[in-house]
Structure formats: structure tokens, C-alpha cells
Design an enzyme around this catalytic site. Structure first.
Site, PDB file in Angstrom:
ATOM      1  N   SER A 144      -6.789 -11.277   1.247  1.00  0.00           N
ATOM      2  CA  SER A 144      -5.546 -12.009   0.998  1.00  0.00           C
ATOM      3  C   SER A 144      -4.549 -11.644   2.080  1.00  0.00           C
ATOM      4  O   SER A 144      -4.776 -10.753   2.887  1.00  0.00           O
ATOM      5  CB  SER A 144      -4.985 -11.598  -0.360  1.00  0.00           C
ATOM      6  OG  SER A 144      -4.583 -10.241  -0.273  1.00  0.00           O
ATOM      7  N   LYS A 145      -3.445 -12.325   2.063  1.00  0.00           N
ATOM      8  CA  LYS A 145      -2.401 -12.075   3.046  1.00  0.00           C
ATOM      9  C   LYS A 145      -1.962 -10.596   3.003  1.00  0.00           C
ATOM     10  O   LYS A 145      -1.777  -9.954   4.024  1.00  0.00           O
ATOM     11  CB  LYS A 145      -1.216 -12.984   2.711  1.00  0.00           C
ATOM     12  CG  LYS A 145      -0.203 -13.024   3.790  1.00  0.00           C
ATOM     13  CD  LYS A 145       0.102 -14.456   4.179  1.00  0.00           C
ATOM     14  CE  LYS A 145       1.148 -14.436   5.254  1.00  0.00           C
ATOM     15  NZ  LYS A 145       1.001 -15.415   6.270  1.00  0.00           N
ATOM     16  N   ARG A 146      -1.856 -10.104   1.795  1.00  0.00           N
ATOM     17  CA  ARG A 146      -1.417  -8.716   1.620  1.00  0.00           C
ATOM     18  C   ARG A 146      -2.390  -7.744   2.286  1.00  0.00           C
ATOM     19  O   ARG A 146      -2.030  -6.701   2.787  1.00  0.00           O
ATOM     20  CB  ARG A 146      -1.328  -8.418   0.123  1.00  0.00           C
ATOM     21  CG  ARG A 146      -0.726  -7.079  -0.230  1.00  0.00           C
ATOM     22  CD  ARG A 146      -0.382  -7.063  -1.702  1.00  0.00           C
ATOM     23  NE  ARG A 146      -1.570  -7.245  -2.537  1.00  0.00           N
ATOM     24  CZ  ARG A 146      -2.314  -6.236  -2.980  1.00  0.00           C
ATOM     25  NH1 ARG A 146      -1.991  -5.009  -2.681  1.00  0.00           N
ATOM     26  NH2 ARG A 146      -3.360  -6.463  -3.752  1.00  0.00           N
TER      27      ARG A 146
END
Ligand code: GLU
Length: 499
Positions: free
Chosen positions: A261-263
């Protein structure tokens, strides 16, 4: 490796990076580009960039520029591509429509493809029946119009698509460099579309045509394309073109195994640049995410260019290890020679300093400051918080609770006196003696004379001069800021503590 031997995996291979300009390339996608570039360069071959923009509805304006910027920021250069040209251009698929039409005609003439005039409603009905009968989904044998009639209907403007005549029986075997032969049952495949009703080719058709036309010898891409591999193999065979070697890389997973994910790092490359990473550390990190060489962790660009081999990438999914990336970045920052670090710091500060600070930022000031922080930062973006006080004229006096910690708690007037005396003593240093050593001597003597440990005095001097509890080395900082400003800041801190 010679020019007179045929191109192969290890002799002048030609590899391409074929992004669709639908957004900013994220790290997994760029990793493929980096690997392709390294493999091509290691073996004396070519690296080509081709824009796959046949899905016009998804194309985003400016995405092509950001793709190029991402690669160039990483130091990846291409031998042929949209902006640099080359013998197989154009390298933008929407500019190659005549090539696709010429190629589809070859297959139409041989009856290896067919025009399909089915309405969307009819195709929906077929799909619904397949669902009910539990037949593998996909359009097959939906219609079979006589080729001459089909050409007439198409010429008269009737909407149609061109589909591949996929064999109904047998298996298609395609080789993957990392996985060996992979077999696909033909009855599970569909009569996939090659030319859409708007006249544009599909990805499947355009990339096969282009990989052949551009003499690509090794295709590397994510494993999500494996299910499409039999279609591509069948198309190459239908044309009678030699298939390239394929290497499908495993996807990069988030720690714990989920989707990245982006995180966890599914950021675009340019976001990493914005976030203070150095191109070399990201390049090193990307290469190591799914490839390795012995136990080595740090690779110079030249080492990567001489060691990377596509055949050595790992089949197991690699995990995006964000801590490792940060650690690598700090290590790279520390290993830069001082001039290179100062240059990078200047560029970063020009982005991060407040707008009222004049640009370009004073180079010699940055050169003085750079050695004070090179060992102390992990990201280039850490610098601004450590050094802004060198430029910001009104360093705010921190709130009392931040100022008067430990020994000084509830002893504001005493601290104020200690600071104003420090100001007076520093002011007395002559300009010719204004240097780190003298400043240190004066402040230490001052501490002793008022019965303080040096650290106790220096902690409030630091906060007064830099506005921070943690700063670059204090005596050097005071020297660089200069006598006038240092004295002024000590006095105003004393005033505010007395207020
Ligand atoms: N345009 C495709 C993509 O962006 C390329 C896939 C391939 O490399 O064949 O994923």
C-alpha cells in the site's frame, strides 16, 4: 560478447520498459525498468522506453513527462525512446496505428483472426450463459462471418472488433526464464480482441507487434502478466515471429505479506525524491528488492552495472523493507564526499527554506554547515529542521517549558542572567578571534565562573541561539551564525525569560 553472434540473453540483449501513461510510476513498476536497464547495459545491449498509450481513456496528461523524470532522477538513461528517437520509432503507440493496421492485415489475409460484429448485448448474453453453465469465461466462437463479407461490412462502416482465432484444443506452452515452461489449456483461453472498435489496438496486440518490430529479446514484467502469456505466445506464433525470452518477476509485498500500500511504499519515485531520498539509495534498494549478490547490501552504480543479471532475480515475493531503505539512505548520505553532499543540501534547502529566504541560497554558507549535519540525517528532508536557524532571522524564543528543562526548571531569572552574561562575553571576543575554539573557551569559562557544569550552561545557550534543544554542534553553529546574531539571540532569550 561480440557483434557477430546473434543477440541472446547475454549478448547485446534488447530490453524495453513499456509503461502506460496512466499515472506516476510506482516503485514496483520502476524496479522492472531499472532491472531491464541494468541487464541490457551489463551485456552490451540496448534499453528502450516505449509508451503504451492505446487506452486513450486512461491516459493522463503529463504522465509521460513524469515517467521520464522518474527514470532520469534515478540516473537511468535509454538508448531509444519517445524523446530520444531511434531506428525503430515512433516509440509512442498512438503514433504507430498504421503499423498495427498493416500487421493485422497480415493475419486477416491468413484467416488467423476474424472480424466480430457482435453487439454488446449479445456478448453479455454469452457471458451470462457461461456463468450459468460454469464454462470458463471468455468470448469464443461468438460469430464467424465470411471473410470477404466481413471486409465489405467493415468497409461500409459497420462497428466491429478484430479477434484472434484461438485454438479450442491442445495446450500452449510458453517459457519463462525463472519458472521454466508453463502450459496453458487452450480451451480456457478466449478469442481475445486485437483491434478495438475505435480502430486502436489492444495492449496484447500492440505490444507483440512492437516487441517484434523493436527487436526486443528479453521481456521482463510483473507476474500479473503470466495469465496473458499464452495469448502473446500464440500471437507471435501466428505471425511466425520469434518469441522473446520472458521473465515475470514476483510482485513486491508489504511487510506481513499483503498488497503493497501507499503507507508501505507503493509511492511514486518522484515522491521518494520529495521525501528526501537520494537516487542512488533508492536505486540500490530497488535492485535489492528481489535480487541479491552474496551478502552484499551496498552496491555502487558500477557494481550493479557489472553484477546484475535477470536470471538471478528471486522467484519468491520480495518484501518492501522500509526500514532498510531508510538505513540505506542514511548510509548513502554519510558516504557522499563533502562537495557532493553540500550540493545536494543546497538543492534541498532551496526547496525547504521559507519563501522569504533569498534564492539561490548562499553556497559558501551551505558548505560551512554541511559537515555539521552530514552524519546526523537519514533523509535530506531532515536537514531543514536542523539548520533553518542559520537563515531565519527571527528565531522564535521557545516556550519556557522547553527552555527551562532539568536544572533550570523554575529558575528563569538565573537562566536569564547566565544568558545575558554569555552574550556580553561573546561580544567581547574580537573579530579576528571569532572562531569555534575561542567561543568554546569563553563559554566554558563562563560556566565555571558561575558554578555551573558546562553542559548546564550550554543547554540554554543552544536553545537561545538555535531555537532548538537538539542542533548541530553548538560552537561551530555559533561561529557560523556570527557574533552579532548570536549575541542578539542570547539577549532576547534573556529578556523573554525575565519577562
Ligand atoms: N503497458 C504495460 C504496463 O504498463 C506493459 C506490460 C508489459 O511489459 O508487457 O504494465
Amino acid at each position: 560478447m561480440t557483434d557477430d553472434q546473434p543477440r541472446s540473453l547475454t549478448n547485446r540483449p534488447r530490453l524495453r520498459y513499456a509503461p502506460s501513461p496512466t499515472g506516476d510510476p510506482h516503485v514496483g513498476n520502476i524496479r522492472q525498468a531499472v532491472w531491464s536497464w541494468l541487464h541490457a547495459k551489463r551485456y552490451g545491449g540496448d534499453f528502450i522506453v516505449r509508451l503504451e498509450d492505446t487506452d486513450q481513456a486512461r491516459a493522463q496528461p503529463g504522465a509521460d513527462r513524469r515517467i521520464f523524470d522518474s527514470l532520469r532522477w534515478l540516473g537511468v538513461e535509454w538508448d531509444e525512446g519517445p524523446d530520444v528517437g531511434g531506428p525503430h520509432g515512433p516509440y509512442v503507440q498512438s503514433q504507430r496505428l498504421d503499423v498495427y493496421h498493416e500487421e493485422i492485415n497480415k493475419l486477416l489475409v491468413q484467416n488467423k483472426v476474424r472480424r466480430c460484429f457482435c453487439s454488446p448485448e449479445r456478448l453479455d448474453t454469452i457471458r451470462e450463459e457461461q456463468r450459468q453453465n460454469k464454462v470458463p469465461p471468455g468470448i469464443r466462437d461468438c460469430c464467424d462471418v465470411d471473410p470477404t463479407e466481413a471486409e465489405e461490412r467493415a468497409a461500409s462502416g459497420e462497428a466491429n472488433v478484430v479477434r484472434f482465432r484461438t485454438p479450442r484444443t491442445g495446450t500452449t506452452v510458453a517459457n519463462d526464464l525463472l519458472r521454466g515452461d508453463i502450459s496453458f489449456e487452450n480451451h480456457t483461453l478466449d478469442d481475445f480482441v486485437l483491434i478495438k472498435s475505435d480502430g486502436y489496438p489492444t495492449y496484447h496486440f500492440a505490444h507483440v507487434v512492437d516487441d517484434h518490430a523493436m527487436e526486443i529479446t528479453l521481456v521482463t514484467r510483473g507476474e500479473e502478466w503470466i495469465s496473458s502469456l499464452p495469448r502473446h505466445a500464440l500471437l507471435f506464433d501466428a505471425f511466425g515471429y520469434e518469441r522473446p525470452i520472458y521473465a515475470h518477476a514476483s510482485v513486491i509485498k508489504a511487510p506481513g505479506g499483503g498488497k503493497l500500500s501507499k503507507r508501505h511504499g507503493a509511492k511514486s519515485v518522484l515522491e521518494y525524491s520529495d521525501d528526501g531520498y537520494l537516487p542512488d539509495s533508492l536505486l540500490n534498494f530497488l535492485c535489492l528488492t528481489g535480487w541479491g549478490h552474496e551478502d552484499q547490501t551496498i552496491f555502487s552504480r558500477d557494481e550493479l552495472l557489472s553484477l546484475f543479471d535477470m536470471a538471478n532475480i528471486t522467484l519468491a515475493s520480495a518484501t518492501f523493507d522500509h526500514d532498510k531503505l531508510e538505513w540505506l539512505n542514511g548510509t548513502y548520505i554519510r558516504s557522499l564526499d563533502s562537495a557532493t553532499f553540500a550540493k545536494a543540501l543546497k538543492a534541498r534547502l532551496e526547496l525547504d527554506l521559507p519563501p522569504d529566504v533569498a534564492r539561490p541560497v548562499d553556497e559558501s554558507l551551505v558548505e560551512d554547515i554541511a559537515p555539521l549535519i552530514q552524519e546526523r540525517i537519514t533523509l535530506m528532508t531532515d536537514a531543514i529542521h536542523l539548520v533553518d536557524f542559520f537563515w531565519v532571522t527571527d528565531v522564535p524564543v521557545p516556550p519556557v517549558e522547553d527552555f527551562l528543562v532539568k536544572k533550570w526548571r523554575d529558575r528563569g531569572p538565573e537562566a536569564a542572567t547566565a544568558l545575558s552574561t554569555a552574550a556580553t562575553k561573546l561580544e567581547a571576543i574580537s573579530d579576528s578571534e571569532w572562531n569555534r575554539e575561542r567561543i568554546e573557551t569563553v563559554l566554558r569559562e563562563h560556566a565555571e565562573s558561575i558554578g555551573l557544569k558546562a553542559g548546564e550552561l550550554l543547554s540554554i545557550v543552544r536553545t537561545a541561539v538555535t531555537g532548538k534543544k537538539v542542533s548541530p554542534p553548538l560552537f561551530e553553529s555559533v561561529e557560523i551564525i556570527g557574533k552579532g546574531l548570536s549575541v542578539e539571540r542570547l539577549q532576547s532569550a534573556a529578556l523573554s525569560l525575565n519577562a
